[in-house]
Enzyme design. Sequence first.
Site, short mmCIF file in Angstrom:
data_model
loop_
_atom_site.label_atom_id
_atom_site.label_comp_id
_atom_site.label_asym_id
_atom_site.label_seq_id
_atom_site.Cartn_x
_atom_site.Cartn_y
_atom_site.Cartn_z
CD GLU A 50 13.28 20.98 44.02
OE1 GLU A 50 13.49 22.01 44.45
OE2 GLU A 50 12.51 21.35 43.38
NE ARG A 274 23.89 28.06 46.86
CZ ARG A 274 22.99 26.99 46.93
NH1 ARG A 274 22.48 27.59 48.04
NH2 ARG A 274 22.51 26.19 46.24
CE LYS A 284 19.56 19.91 44.56
NZ LYS A 284 18.54 19.79 45.35
P1 ATP Z 1 21.27 23.61 44.67
O1 ATP Z 1 21.53 24.78 43.78
O2 ATP Z 1 22.39 22.96 44.62
O3 ATP Z 1 20.33 22.85 44.07
P2 ATP Z 1 19.29 24.11 46.60
O4 ATP Z 1 19.95 24.91 47.22
O5 ATP Z 1 18.14 24.08 45.61
O6 ATP Z 1 20.75 23.68 46.11
P3 ATP Z 1 18.16 22.08 47.72
O7 ATP Z 1 17.92 20.32 48.09
O8 ATP Z 1 17.01 23.14 48.52
O9 ATP Z 1 19.35 22.21 47.48
O10 ATP Z 1 18.48 21.97 49.18
C1 ATP Z 1 18.73 21.27 50.32
C2 ATP Z 1 19.72 22.11 51.68
O11 ATP Z 1 20.87 22.37 51.07
C3 ATP Z 1 19.49 23.28 52.37
O12 ATP Z 1 18.87 23.82 53.12
C4 ATP Z 1 20.23 24.17 50.91
O13 ATP Z 1 20.03 25.78 52.03
C5 ATP Z 1 21.04 23.39 51.49
N1 ATP Z 1 22.25 23.63 50.80
C6 ATP Z 1 22.79 23.90 49.02
N2 ATP Z 1 23.22 23.85 48.65
C7 ATP Z 1 24.16 23.90 49.17
C8 ATP Z 1 25.72 24.94 49.22
N3 ATP Z 1 26.13 25.29 48.74
N4 ATP Z 1 26.10 25.06 51.15
C9 ATP Z 1 25.56 25.04 52.16
N5 ATP Z 1 24.40 24.28 51.29
C10 ATP Z 1 23.07 24.41 50.90
MG MG Z 2 16.18 23.87 45.81
#
Ligand code: ATP
Ligand code: MG
Length: 575
Positions: A50, A274, A284
């Site tokens: 995102e 994760r 983020k």
């Molecule tokens: P954040 O909470 O940091 O915003 P998010 O999961 O909302 O993380 P996205 O941009 O939606 O962030 O993530 C893109 C991809 O990266 C998704 O498939 C998510 O599952 C993966 N991802 C995000 N954070 C991690 C992590 N700490 N370890 C492994 N994969 C991750």
């Molecule tokens: Mg997200």
Amino acid sequence: MTTSNRDVETAAAPQAAPPERPSNFIRDIILEDLKINKYNGRVQTRFPPEPNGYLHIGHAKSICLNFGLAAEFGGHTNLRFDDTNPEKEEQEYVDSIIADVRWLGFEWDGLYYASDYFDQLHEWAVQLIQAVKAYVCDLTAEEVRQYRGSLTEPGKESPYRDRSVAENLDLFARMRAGEFPDGSRTLRAKIDMASPNLNLRDPVMYRILHAEHHRTGDKWCIYPMYDFAHGQSDSIERITHSICTLEFEDHRPLYNWFIEQLGIFPSQQIEFDRLNLTYTLLSKRKLLQLVREGRVRGWDDPRMPTLSGIRRRGYTPQAIRNFCAAIGASKTNGSIELAMLEHFVREDLNKRTLRAMAVLRPLRVVIDNYPEGQVEDLEAVNNPEDAGAGTRKVPFSRVLYIEQDDFREDPPRHFFRLSPGREVRLRGGYFIMCTDVVKDEQTVVEVHCTYDPETRRGNAPDNRKVKATIHWVSAEHAINAEVRLYENLFTTEDPSNVPEGQEFTANLNPNSLEVLTNAKLEPSLASAKPGDRYQFERLGYFSADLDSKPGALVFNRTVPLRDTWAKIEKRDRAK
Ligand code: ATP
Ligand code: MG
């Protein structure tokens, strides 16, 4: 120095051996699918960020899995921006994500946006209304929450659940046309308010949001929810293995429900753990807070776990890929020691960086018996790990700088470096013996020594030994630089764990940045350009910062030399 660090990286870099492959259950699933010819032997993945912030090292794990697994099976990977929350998303984030994925060393097959599919998603929503599988609901967000029930109590059906198809079509069209204010209505899937899975209790598919979207502008005032956008986007792109993190496990039945109701390409969702790292926050939202509150200098502050931060700090893409390969993927969330990541950074930098001498906290040393005005070039090896990296000349003269830490007027036991009456070796050259000190009040400001001309090659003809070798820089030839040293950004292993009533920022380490403005570097470093990486002998790995200008160099310490991870591994093996 004859070769720049850049050349070393691209041409002469000794190729890292492929990292050992730990087991990875996603690979096993793909192998099984290939065996039964589930997707006609095709493997198609996607990385779906995102664009609401910069990528962090947790995303690197997801990127390496998505791109790595597809490549392993001759498949393809898309980069897809999951841009369904217009209020939080920006072009700046899109641009940074594109740059970061490339920096990590991956190139996508297709570049897509969930917003590319808004028309198709809307059409599918209408289709579900027509099939009596979706309805417009007038409950407020708060009421929807109340009606949903809990893990122990079934939900209550919305009073709007049985609207006619015609009424739903009319209301949904008017939602889209902008007749209703934000939050006044939603489109919901008609599934089962008594389902043990809360995600199946008539989840919201569309909400009203009169917000400007970074790509579609004001074309839409209704936006699909993650659950109605993600799986369908996967399906449109014919993704075979849609891998995501474990918090989406409970969403999988809904992911499958939409695909089944619409009869579209059956992508399959697979969840993995994760990445959590000790002393680090990977969210983020929280990283954005650190940036907004000025707790760090920006998203690319070298203390940040963002890819742009660790890049600026001097981490290599290879080191991150090796780390991600080593941690693999599993079905249980845990926490990886930060020391393990640093171990992979050192391992890679050790192979590729040129050595140099730098003194961070200088102490003047005068060699009384060395002729005034004389300069000798001592030969130094550029990288003992890489014979091809050659040697360089380091000027030696009567006045040198050594590290303040390498001198003690009154040495404690086990301190073998320079002290009055003690002889040590200068890296790459002579033995010197301390004969006198000059003090200002209590502080030693200058040390006087004699040198033994017979020890030019670092050994004494009479075979007498010294117990320490210290680094140095010729004062007359030294270049000044600023050096930034870093500690962990947080003081606690799990920074999200805070006492009641406090914020995670309470765990910030007040000493995470130390700026030394009087470092002295050997002259070969004068040509260093931002991004160039070195090992400063005995001190660690350093990278020229973006703030560097010719004549005003700034270096970041990427990581010190001491490898605590190797120690942890050794300790664990001994257990
Ligand atoms: P954040 O909470 O940091 O915003 P998010 O999961 O909302 O993380 P996205 O941009 O939606 O962030 O993530 C893109 C991809 O990266 C998704 O498939 C998510 O599952 C993966 N991802 C995000 N954070 C991690 C992590 N700490 N370890 C492994 N994969 C991750
Ligand atoms: Mg997200």
